[in-house]
Scaffold this motif. Sequence first.
Motif, mmCIF file in Angstrom:
data_model
loop_
_atom_site.group_PDB
_atom_site.id
_atom_site.type_symbol
_atom_site.label_atom_id
_atom_site.label_comp_id
_atom_site.label_asym_id
_atom_site.label_seq_id
_atom_site.Cartn_x
_atom_site.Cartn_y
_atom_site.Cartn_z
ATOM 1 N N LEU A 65 -44.415 39.265 41.819
ATOM 2 C CA LEU A 65 -44.656 39.780 40.471
ATOM 3 C C LEU A 65 -43.763 40.982 40.166
ATOM 4 N N VAL A 66 -43.566 41.840 41.156
ATOM 5 C CA VAL A 66 -42.698 43.003 40.971
ATOM 6 C C VAL A 66 -41.270 42.548 40.712
ATOM 7 N N ARG A 67 -40.804 41.568 41.457
ATOM 8 C CA ARG A 67 -39.433 41.068 41.264
ATOM 9 C C ARG A 67 -39.250 40.407 39.906
ATOM 10 N N ILE A 68 -40.195 39.586 39.506
ATOM 11 C CA ILE A 68 -40.099 38.902 38.214
ATOM 12 C C ILE A 68 -40.136 39.912 37.077
ATOM 13 N N CYS A 69 -41.066 40.823 37.142
ATOM 14 C CA CYS A 69 -41.199 41.823 36.078
ATOM 15 C C CYS A 69 -39.979 42.746 36.050
ATOM 16 N N GLY A 70 -39.474 43.134 37.207
ATOM 17 C CA GLY A 70 -38.275 43.967 37.264
ATOM 18 C C GLY A 70 -37.056 43.257 36.690
ATOM 19 N N GLY A 71 -36.914 41.983 37.012
ATOM 20 C CA GLY A 71 -35.814 41.193 36.449
ATOM 21 C C GLY A 71 -35.932 41.049 34.939
ATOM 22 N N ALA A 72 -37.152 40.839 34.465
ATOM 23 C CA ALA A 72 -37.370 40.712 33.022
ATOM 24 C C ALA A 72 -37.064 42.024 32.310
ATOM 25 N N VAL A 73 -37.467 43.148 32.899
ATOM 26 C CA VAL A 73 -37.169 44.452 32.299
ATOM 27 C C VAL A 73 -35.661 44.684 32.280
ATOM 28 N N GLY A 74 -34.988 44.337 33.356
ATOM 29 C CA GLY A 74 -33.536 44.489 33.394
ATOM 30 C C GLY A 74 -32.843 43.640 32.343
ATOM 31 N N ALA A 75 -33.263 42.393 32.216
ATOM 32 C CA ALA A 75 -32.671 41.505 31.213
ATOM 33 C C ALA A 75 -32.944 42.008 29.795
ATOM 34 N N MET A 76 -34.169 42.461 29.560
ATOM 35 C CA MET A 76 -34.496 42.988 28.229
ATOM 36 C C MET A 76 -33.711 44.264 27.932
ATOM 37 N N THR A 77 -33.507 45.099 28.937
ATOM 38 C CA THR A 77 -32.724 46.319 28.742
ATOM 39 C C THR A 77 -31.298 45.971 28.350
ATOM 40 N N ILE A 78 -30.709 45.020 29.035
ATOM 41 C CA ILE A 78 -29.354 44.585 28.688
ATOM 42 C C ILE A 78 -29.325 44.000 27.282
ATOM 43 N N GLY A 79 -30.341 43.220 26.934
ATOM 44 C CA GLY A 79 -30.409 42.641 25.590
ATOM 45 C C GLY A 79 -30.545 43.684 24.502
ATOM 46 N N VAL A 80 -31.411 44.657 24.698
ATOM 47 C CA VAL A 80 -31.627 45.699 23.686
ATOM 48 C C VAL A 80 -30.373 46.557 23.534
ATOM 49 N N VAL A 81 -29.785 46.969 24.652
ATOM 50 C CA VAL A 81 -28.561 47.777 24.579
ATOM 51 C C VAL A 81 -27.436 46.971 23.957
ATOM 52 N N GLY A 82 -27.320 45.710 24.330
ATOM 53 C CA GLY A 82 -26.290 44.852 23.739
ATOM 54 C C GLY A 82 -26.463 44.691 22.244
ATOM 55 N N LEU A 83 -27.693 44.543 21.790
ATOM 56 C CA LEU A 83 -27.955 44.408 20.355
ATOM 57 C C LEU A 83 -27.563 45.677 19.609
ATOM 58 N N TYR A 84 -27.898 46.839 20.160
ATOM 59 C CA TYR A 84 -27.538 48.085 19.497
ATOM 60 C C TYR A 84 -26.041 48.327 19.515
ATOM 61 N N VAL A 85 -25.370 47.965 20.589
ATOM 62 C CA VAL A 85 -23.907 48.092 20.633
ATOM 63 C C VAL A 85 -23.273 47.145 19.623
ATOM 64 N N TYR A 86 -23.777 45.939 19.527
ATOM 65 C CA TYR A 86 -23.263 44.978 18.550
ATOM 66 C C TYR A 86 -23.457 45.494 17.120
ATOM 67 N N ASN A 87 -24.656 46.010 16.831
ATOM 68 C CA ASN A 87 -24.898 46.537 15.486
ATOM 69 C C ASN A 87 -24.027 47.755 15.183
ATOM 70 N N ALA A 88 -23.828 48.618 16.164
ATOM 71 C CA ALA A 88 -22.976 49.789 15.962
ATOM 72 C C ALA A 88 -21.532 49.378 15.749
ATOM 73 N N ALA A 89 -21.065 48.405 16.508
ATOM 74 C CA ALA A 89 -19.691 47.927 16.346
ATOM 75 C C ALA A 89 -19.506 47.250 14.990
ATOM 76 N N LYS A 90 -20.528 46.548 14.537
ATOM 77 C CA LYS A 90 -20.459 45.869 13.238
ATOM 78 C C LYS A 90 -20.393 46.891 12.104
ATOM 79 N N LEU A 91 -21.102 48.023 12.259
ATOM 80 C CA LEU A 91 -21.069 49.067 11.239
ATOM 81 C C LEU A 91 -19.729 49.778 11.190
ATOM 82 N N LEU A 92 -19.091 49.922 12.330
ATOM 83 C CA LEU A 92 -17.809 50.611 12.371
ATOM 84 C C LEU A 92 -16.674 49.788 11.814
ATOM 85 N N MET A 93 -16.824 48.483 11.816
ATOM 86 C CA MET A 93 -15.748 47.619 11.323
ATOM 87 C C MET A 93 -15.868 47.347 9.862
#
Length: 93
Positions: A65-93
């Motif tokens: 359970l710790v491994r699954i939850c840790g992996g899910a948190v890591g994936a969600m962190t990458i997704g959230v940061v990626g979404l904000y970077v994408y939105n920031a890049a879209k605003l700058l262009m």
Amino acid sequence: MSNNISPVLLVVWAALAACFLALIVYRGQLTRYEEDQLFLNENINQNEHQQQDDIVRRVNKLQPLVRICGGAVGAMTIGVVGLYVYNAAKLLM
């Protein structure tokens, strides 16, 4: 449309992170009184041996359970940061 999804992603990420932290804290509480060294004698330490086996069994049951939850948190962190970077890049262009 992605701006509407961002709060949902943050809530899901926060819930997963809270579950992950709760699992880590619970695992820490389980192993808090675990002995680093256990001298087993068939007659004297049977109760201690049984307690240590119970702790090990609980930690082993919790580990997937710790491994699954840790992996899910890591994936969600990458997704959230990626979404904000994408939105920031879209605003700058």
